[in-house]
Structure formats: structure tokens, C-alpha cells
Design a protein around this motif. Structure first.
Motif, PDB file in Angstrom:
ATOM      1  N   THR A 139       1.149  -9.010   1.645  1.00 11.24           N
ATOM      2  CA  THR A 139       2.319  -9.797   1.253  1.00 11.24           C
ATOM      3  C   THR A 139       2.298 -11.125   1.981  1.00 11.24           C
ATOM      4  N   ASP A 140       2.557 -12.188   1.238  1.00  9.18           N
ATOM      5  CA  ASP A 140       2.727 -13.511   1.840  1.00  9.18           C
ATOM      6  C   ASP A 140       3.762 -14.285   1.024  1.00  9.18           C
ATOM      7  N   GLY A 142       3.907 -13.716  -2.791  1.00  9.86           N
ATOM      8  CA  GLY A 142       4.238 -12.414  -3.372  1.00  9.86           C
ATOM      9  C   GLY A 142       3.425 -11.315  -2.723  1.00  9.86           C
ATOM     10  N   GLN A 143       3.095 -10.320  -3.529  1.00 10.22           N
ATOM     11  CA  GLN A 143       2.437  -9.120  -3.003  1.00 10.22           C
ATOM     12  C   GLN A 143       1.250  -8.725  -3.867  1.00 10.22           C
TER      13      GLN A 143
END
Length: 153
Positions: A17-18, A21-22
Motif C-alpha cells: 500500500t502506498d 492505492g493497494q
């Protein structure tokens, strides 16, 4: 892929995740022998789908939404299996990116623990050969209240 493994096994993945998004992944899963897949959503009224056995098909289960408990038994005799077989269970969650491999020779039951749970089921057997493989058992054949401690992955 773990197709030579004769015991159920978990193929571990991960989630990244960043700010964008995921991404969920299972990089050790190899799709060489996968012939087809299904997305399974049990109804709220009937959250258990049980028991379906496979003499030659390998199954791979991946939870894409909610929480699913997959129960399985090693079949001793296909025509008249013992009612005393050991039921084992694994929890699969959409928040954990893992695939459960159940090799041929097992029967499985899929239980939704949350409304709206979804599971992808990958199969190694072509659709035109399922008639010689698929064995259905009564849903009460192996009571789930006697399942061994859950394996949580």
C-alpha cells in the motif's frame, strides 16, 4: 505451483500500500496447469457450501473479499468414506493475500464468515473431465464443530 505436493499448503503473498492505492500479490503462484477459475459468493442464508471432493483435480483458493473458512478432509474411500475423517480448516482473508492449495484426493467445504465474502477457486482439470472427478457428499457428512484448530494464514 505446488502441484506435486500431496498435502494442503499455503502459498503466501503480500499486500503493498502506498499513496496510489493497494496491490495484492502472490508471486509464488504459478498458473502453468490452471485450466479455469470461478468466483464463489455464498448467500447470507446459506453461508456454507459443502462437501465437494476431487479425485484428480487440484484446487487453489484465494479470498478477494471478506473472510472465508475453507474446511477439508482427506478421503479414505471414495465410494464409502469414513464419517470419522479429520476435518481441518484454514481461514483466508482479503486482508491477507494468500492462496490455499488443496491437492487431489480431498473434499472441501467453503464457509463465508462475513456477508459479501468472495473467493476465487482455480482448477487444474478441464471442464470436459469434471464428470469423472467431482464427488458430492452430504453437507452433514463431516460436522464442522469437530474441526481441528483453525490454521490462520
Amino acid at each position: 505451483m505446488l502441484e506435486n505436493n500431496k498435502y494442503p499448503q499455503l502459498i503466501k503473498g503480500g499486500i503493498h500500500t502506498d499513496h496510489r492505492g493497494q496491490i495484492s500479490f502472490v508471486n509464488d503462484m504459478k498458473f502453468d496447469s490452471i485450466e479455469r477459475f470461478y468466483i464463489i459468493s455464498n448467500s447470507a442464508e446459506k453461508p456454507l457450501r459443502a462437501w465437494q471432493g476431487h479425485k484428480i483435480d487440484n484446487k487453489y483458493f484465494y479470498c478477494i473479499q471478506g473472510i472465508i473458512k475453507v474446511h477439508y478432509v482427506k478421503i479414505d474411500h471414495w465410494e464409502s468414506p469414513s464419517k470419522d475423517l479429520k476435518v481441518e480448516s484454514v481461514l483466508l482473508s482479503a486482508t491477507e493475500s494468500n492462496i490455499l492449495h488443496i491437492p487431489e484426493g480431498y473434499a472441501n467445504a467453503i464457509e463465508s464468515l462475513e456477508v459479501g465474502s468472495k473467493l476465487i477457486s482455480f482448477s487444474t482439470l478441464p471442464l470436459d473431465r469434471t464428470g469423472q472427478d467431482d464427488v458430492r457428499f452430504d453437507s452433514g457428512m463431516w460436522p464442522l464443530d469437530c474441526a481441528r484448530d483453525d490454521k490462520v494464514f
